[in-house]
Write an enzyme that holds these catalytic residues in place. Structure first.
Site, PDB file in Angstrom:
ATOM      1  N   GLY A  56      31.845  46.804  18.758  1.00 44.65           N
ATOM      2  CA  GLY A  56      30.940  45.760  19.209  1.00 44.65           C
ATOM      3  C   GLY A  56      29.653  45.735  18.410  1.00 44.65           C
ATOM      4  N   SER A  57      28.573  45.381  19.078  1.00 46.42           N
ATOM      5  CA  SER A  57      27.310  45.172  18.377  1.00 46.42           C
ATOM      6  C   SER A  57      26.608  46.488  18.071  1.00 46.42           C
ATOM      7  CB  SER A  57      26.387  44.315  19.236  1.00 46.42           C
ATOM      8  OG  SER A  57      25.931  45.072  20.344  1.00 46.42           O
TER       9      SER A  57
ATOM     10  N   GLU B 240      32.266  51.540  16.538  1.00 49.29           N
ATOM     11  CA  GLU B 240      32.244  50.669  15.370  1.00 49.29           C
ATOM     12  C   GLU B 240      31.200  49.607  15.650  1.00 49.29           C
ATOM     13  OE1 GLU B 240      35.969  48.646  14.264  1.00 49.29           O
ATOM     14  OE2 GLU B 240      34.670  47.066  13.519  1.00 49.29           O
TER      15      GLU B 240
ATOM     16  N   GLY C 242      24.377  47.459  21.222  1.00 47.41           N
ATOM     17  CA  GLY C 242      25.164  47.975  22.344  1.00 47.41           C
ATOM     18  C   GLY C 242      25.804  49.305  22.016  1.00 47.41           C
ATOM     19  N   GLY C 243      26.342  49.424  20.826  1.00 44.11           N
ATOM     20  CA  GLY C 243      26.998  50.656  20.422  1.00 44.11           C
ATOM     21  C   GLY C 243      26.022  51.810  20.313  1.00 44.11           C
TER      22      GLY C 243
ATOM     23  N   CYS D  68      34.901  41.831  11.878  1.00 45.14           N
ATOM     24  CA  CYS D  68      33.995  42.925  11.515  1.00 45.14           C
ATOM     25  C   CYS D  68      34.045  43.200  10.013  1.00 45.14           C
ATOM     26  CB  CYS D  68      34.328  44.178  12.296  1.00 45.14           C
ATOM     27  SG  CYS D  68      36.087  44.475  12.451  1.00 45.14           S
TER      28      CYS D  68
END
Lengths: 523, 523
Positions: free
Chosen positions: B229-230, B253, B233-234, B290
């Site tokens: 994800g972002s 990731e 957030g990650g 991605c």
């Protein structure tokens, strides 16, 4: 912004036995010095990464020889700084150079690269597949934090350094405050060895001082950290590594209790042997081993009583030995004071302590039910670093189970079972499986002190034993900590590492189009 | 402590095209629900860990079949929630079930266990050696955080789930807010498949809501996290995982820029082909990949101008496509506004955006010297998640070098070079090696979108591409994230895993006494 005069703090080498005066070794490394060390390590890492595996194996052997060539001087310094004694340090140096040579074999073997080739397949399902070739490559400069208790094998020339260089990375080692002179002499030997082998001497650099350690782990060019030491110190460095703008892996070996379970069946067969082995194991090197059995589960009743008495008797014969330094000695005193002050503790032995640094052997006993009633807190004591162990007496298998469940993640767990207990349903087998869930190495009818340098060794374990349960700091697989995978897609031969070319010029074992090359004959 | 009434928040499934009404899927999972899910996952993990590899391979194939059996329903829900379209989602489901079956092969193969045996050797130097046998074992329940852009292949039934179960661990998946109904239906299919295969249905559980994600990653029984994800957030979840009393590995990731370098030699040979390929790659799936090439280094001068014009023309033909959801669409608008507002940016194309969710294709150009003058900040933009790319025009190889050095850690890096540039001294070869230092996968004369599921795939890279550069989330090696090594010392056969018994009953490849078994015939 004002310019300040900085006081230069000297790093002092102390005589652990107090027999000679302190000696100044080097100034504490300031942030400019750390930056310089890392920048040079980065340049050396590029040379290492570009070197062939054959040349890197040659380098590792040259480092081993250089260490041996200056062995007498290094051992003398280490003995003065740690009081570990020349025989033990001579063995430790042999182990350290053996380890460097073992990594030379690992590098030559090349299997660690996990070289894998998938040729292009336009007809692949569910989608056409490009040519993909993957292997592990070096990550970059590694920060190594050396240990107090192994001034050679887990310090400047230790397993972290050996495996990082084997992987193709230079190291910057933060010298331990307990043996700065040993650290400097070892680094000098390794740097000379590197130069003789035609590599930059900056494959190893040493920095000094606590602040330098912080500057090192937070330096943007450092790609990983490796540490052996206390839970508090290791966690602080782990937290710094994780909080960086670019977080890096931190392979810390912290504290480990190393539970050991003895069953009634084992006592019926080998009580005297177990008592002697246990007493020798927890007092080895004044108990300053990360694999010291610190918690021993012993059955309640007459056979267990007899074991406790035999252990007490054997341990009381052990000569009090000086500890590594006054900080270690002070930590030991505090831990023992806490342990023996517990309302549940019965102190079976508290040996004499002649001299300021000597530690007398300590043996304490508790009832399992009291440990269970206290819950996880009862076993959440800091690892008692020194010649002590805690016997916990269990009356039922359920009690044994519950105490094992309270054991924090450890480097090792051990079961001493009877010869009829190897089948799966026995008390011993049950305990063995339960320990395997929380330890990196599980032993049957042996003792955990002593960590062999082999292909199959695992020296690691769930937190707090380490900060990275998926890794080992001893044995061939330690090299994997300092590598990362890269896949080359559709790359022409000239842009591929030798290990990924179709003709496999260096003969590494690989997986090609899904099949191991060579193919298992059994399959 | 006061008892509070909690408002039950429903998780809603939205129609990405706005054609149908929102549907309530499930209540947000509260902390009790998360705890229940993890406790059940822990029990299921024990069953998985005790299962044979053959049975686990059967389970993975059953999960694949169960997914396919309910494929129509799942694809319909995913299309409604993400607007990705039935053809793309049909392909994604095929890839997802293929991946489950691929891990069945990986498990059957058994090489991933790294089984290693060193027999006891009383004569070993420098010290006698005990019998040591090491292999990888499952770590325990895994928290999986699914991705917005791959509702199947990187979500409930995706690579993280497949590899965690293959390794022998149950998963608890935090459903993505963008496709909760798809998540629930997928979980239902997998749970039914597990039950049919004779395994607990709790090998997969889904929880809902942001708070549930936090409760999940901080749950004491969770042993690892996996996330796609972002960056924001990650990183937040990574920080939570690292700050736990017992830190756990977090395989996130995050964002990736995926630089692509074009040389003059390549343009002389294949300009039209490169333009067409590039335009297709960065607009594929509305640029919501991605591995989208987000930065393209193009030579200054006439050939580069022609490429830029061809890319502009090809990209302007791409139909505007709806983005995944309004949050993604809002993020895209903000990123593009920032990018195009730069004083250095020339906007070559900003396509029409019919409908609230549609993204028009954006092509921006900058001069390399401006990017270099701005330093790392110039490229420290958030990954522009959507159909855009930035052309950076370089006038010299030195400029090319400097821009490549500014590229943050990425999943991929690509070079388009000429046929005479394969030799080591060319501009293209130089760029290829430089990109390999900061990427997990480096491509030659191909495009990075599309990630094959193979033995050699590497889908990962230095931060911020991932939080764990040593790992991959796609391909056979993804299984390694969810394992840890254990060494068994002096263990009787009955207490050893089958893979470590002398007779090797399951026929796994191993290393025995330092030699690979089978032995490489080449050596």
């Amino acid at each position: 912004m004002t310019s300040e005069n900085q006081t230069m703090t000297m790093i002092m080498s102390l005589d652990a036995r107090g027999a000679t005066e302190p000696r100044a070794v080097a100034p504490q490394t300031d942030i400019v010095g750390v930056d310089d060390a890392v920048v040079r390590a980065e340049a050396a890492s590029r040379v290492l990464a570009a070197s062939s595996r054959a040349d890197r194996a040659r380098l590792l052997r040259a480092l081993a020889s250089a260490l041996e060539a200056r062995g007498a001087e290094i051992i003398a310094a280490a003995d003065r700084e740690t009081a570990l004694g020349v025989p033990r340090l001579t063995g430790e140096l042999a182990r350290t150079s053996f380890q460097l040579r073992h990594f030379a074999e690992v590098v030559e073997d090349g299997h660690y690269l996990a070289a894998t080739i998938d040729h292009a397949d336009p007809d692949a399902s569910p989608a056409p597949r490009p040519d993909l070739r993957r292997m592990l490559v070096p990550i970059g400069p590694v920060a190594v934090f050396s240990a107090s208790n192994f001034p050679l094998a887990f310090s400047v020339a230790g397993g972290d350094t050996a495996s990082a260089i084997a992987a193709g990375n230079a190291v910057v080692v933060k010298a331990h405050s307990g043996h700065p002179l040993t650290s400097m002499l070892t680094a000098r030997a390794l740097r000379a060895g590197a130069a003789e082998a035609g590599f930059p001497d900056d494959v190893v650099t040493v920095v000094f001082g606590t602040r330098a350690g912080v500057d090192l782990i937070t330096h943007p060019l450092v790609a990983a950290g490796a540490f052996t030491g206390s839970t508090a110190g290791g966690r602080a460095l782990f937290d710094l590594a994780a909080a960086r703008p670019v977080p890096i892996p931190f392979y810390g070996e912290l504290g480990s209790i190393n539970a050991l379970v003895v069953t009634d069946a084992a006592l019926a067969e080998r009580s005297a042997e177990i008592a002697a082995g246990l007493a020798a194991s927890f007092t080895l090197g004044a108990g300053q081993f990360c694999t010291k059995p610190g918690l021993v589960l012993v059955p309640a009743g007459a056979a267990g009583d007899a074991l406790a008495e035999s252990v007490r008797e054997a341990a009381s014969q052990v000569e009090p030995a000086p500890m590594l330094n006054s900080r270690v000695r002070d930590g030991w005193s505090a831990s023992i004071a806490t342990l023996t002050a517990s309302p549940h503790a019965t102190t079976l032995l508290h040996g004499d302590e002649p001299g300021a640094l000597a530690a007398g052997v300590v043996l304490v006993s508790m009832e399992a039910r009291d440990v269970i009633a206290a819950g996880a807190d009862a076993l959440a004591f800091e690892e008692c670093f020194g010649p002590s162990t805690l016997l916990v007496r269990y009356t039922t298998t359920a009690e044994l189970d519950e105490v094992v469940r309270l054991v924090p993640g450890s480097l090792t767990g051990t079961v001493h079972g009877g010869s009829e207990e190897e089948h799966g349903a026995s008390v011993a087998a049950h305990a063995y499986r339960a320990l395997a869930e929380r330890c990196g190495r599980v032993l049957w009818n042996q003792f955990p002190t002593g960590v062999s340098v082999t292909w199959a060794m695992q020296h690691g374990g769930p937190y707090p034993a380490t900060t990275a349960a998926g890794s080992t700091s001893v044995g061939a697989s330690a090299i994997l900590r300092f590598l990362r995978p890269v896949a080359f897609q559709n790359a022409p031969d000239l842009l591929l590492p030798a290990e990924l070319r179709d003709d496999n010029p260096t003969g590494v074992p690989r997986r090609v189009d899904g099949r191991l090359d060579p193919t298992p004959e059994e399959l």
